[in-house]
Design an enzyme around this catalytic site. Structure first.
Site, PDB file in Angstrom:
ATOM      1  CG  ASP A  64      -2.223   0.770   1.010  1.00 29.55           C
ATOM      2  OD1 ASP A  64      -2.166   1.858   0.412  1.00 29.55           O
ATOM      3  OD2 ASP A  64      -3.281   0.289   1.444  1.00 29.55           O
ATOM      4  CG  ASP A 108       2.445   0.976  -9.093  1.00 25.01           C
ATOM      5  OD1 ASP A 108       1.568   0.113  -8.949  1.00 25.01           O
ATOM      6  OD2 ASP A 108       2.525   1.698 -10.108  1.00 25.01           O
ATOM      7  CG  ASP A 161     -10.591   4.755  -5.901  1.00 20.40           C
ATOM      8  OD1 ASP A 161     -11.769   4.848  -6.327  1.00 20.40           O
ATOM      9  OD2 ASP A 161      -9.901   5.745  -5.580  1.00 20.40           O
ATOM     10  CG  ASP A 209     -18.650  -0.907  -1.070  1.00 22.15           C
ATOM     11  OD1 ASP A 209     -17.512  -0.831  -1.581  1.00 22.15           O
ATOM     12  OD2 ASP A 209     -19.254   0.096  -0.630  1.00 22.15           O
ATOM     13  CG  PHE A 227     -12.307   1.349   2.638  1.00 25.48           C
ATOM     14  CD1 PHE A 227     -12.541   2.696   2.382  1.00 25.48           C
ATOM     15  CD2 PHE A 227     -11.011   0.949   2.903  1.00 25.48           C
ATOM     16  CE1 PHE A 227     -11.508   3.625   2.393  1.00 25.48           C
ATOM     17  CE2 PHE A 227      -9.967   1.870   2.925  1.00 25.48           C
ATOM     18  CZ  PHE A 227     -10.224   3.210   2.667  1.00 25.48           C
ATOM     19  CD  GLU A 228     -17.149  -6.299   4.270  1.00 25.12           C
ATOM     20  OE1 GLU A 228     -17.974  -7.202   4.044  1.00 25.12           O
ATOM     21  OE2 GLU A 228     -15.982  -6.524   4.691  1.00 25.12           O
TER      22      GLU A 228
END
Length: 229
Positions: free
Chosen positions: A83, A110, A133, A169, A210-211
């Protein structure tokens, strides 16, 4: 001047670090972390101190809490987590220390460069991409990570029997993921005959930040699990 045009695996997110995260970075990075430089080939057996340890690549781990939980539950599998979120690196290093995790290593940079230039063919036992993303605007879809070009590269680094596990999601992205993964002759979908080809959510995959945000908005989470032939 030639400029390389390709998918990048990240959108830079440096963020603000807490004192504990900053201290963990200073104290533990040299032992558990590596910078993606595109120059040096990584020996995963040497990196983890065990040439027999199967290693998964996790792209985009956020703050790293889910990564740490999965690593603790499966100490016989190594996780190379990549990350560019600096506070996330600090937080995951803090968890590695507090939870006594020997099977996690961090990479900053990356993931495309990491895969292309630094990991050997057939060296990975799996690939995890959780809640990347979604780039929801149509003009930005080309920036999405999971596309045929990226998948071809990733598959070249996966050994036979390796698992590709994605979760999102964002339903239009889930549909694209399913289309791209299903189109590869090198992958098979064990769940092709049920629920439209999506996999049931594994109990061992923790709910990520994020979920949770997506669920709070009423989004439907889709898991996709494919196996390398």
């Amino acid at each position: 001047m030639h400029r390389e045009r390709r998918i990048r695996s990240f959108h830079p997110r440096k963020g603000r670090m807490s004192d504990a995260q900053r201290a963990a970075l200073a104290r533990l990075w040299e032992r558990y972390g590596l910078r993606v430089d595109g120059r040096s080939r990584i020996d995963l057996g040497e990196l983890f101190g065990d040439p027999e340890l199967p290693v998964l690549l996790e792209i985009g781990f956020g703050m790293g809490d889910a990564t740490a939980t999965m690593a603790a539950a499966d100490p016989g599998t190594g996780i190379l987590a990549v990350d560019v979120h600096t506070p996330g690196h600090g937080n995951l290093l803090r968890r590695i220390e507090s939870d006594g995790l020997a099977n996690v290593r961090l990479a900053e940079g990356d993931a495309v460069v990491l895969l292309r230039d630094q990991l050997a063919p057939a060296s990975l036992a799996g690939l995890r991409i959780y809640f990347p993303d979604p780039w929801p605007k149509a003009r930005h879809h080309k920036r999405r990570l999971l596309q045929p070009e990226f998948l071809e590269l990733a598959l070249s680094r996966l050994r036979s029997g390796a698992t590709v596990h994605c979760a999102t999601d964002w339903e239009p992205y889930a549909e694209q993921m399913l289309e791209v993964l299903s189109a590869s002759p090198e992958l098979e979908n064990p769940y092709a005959g049920s629920d439209g080809g999506y996999a049931p959510r594994p109990e061992w995959r923790p709910v990520t930040k994020f979920e949770r945000q997506g669920l709070d908005k009423g989004h439907v989470v889709h898991d996709l699990v494919f196996r390398r032939r």
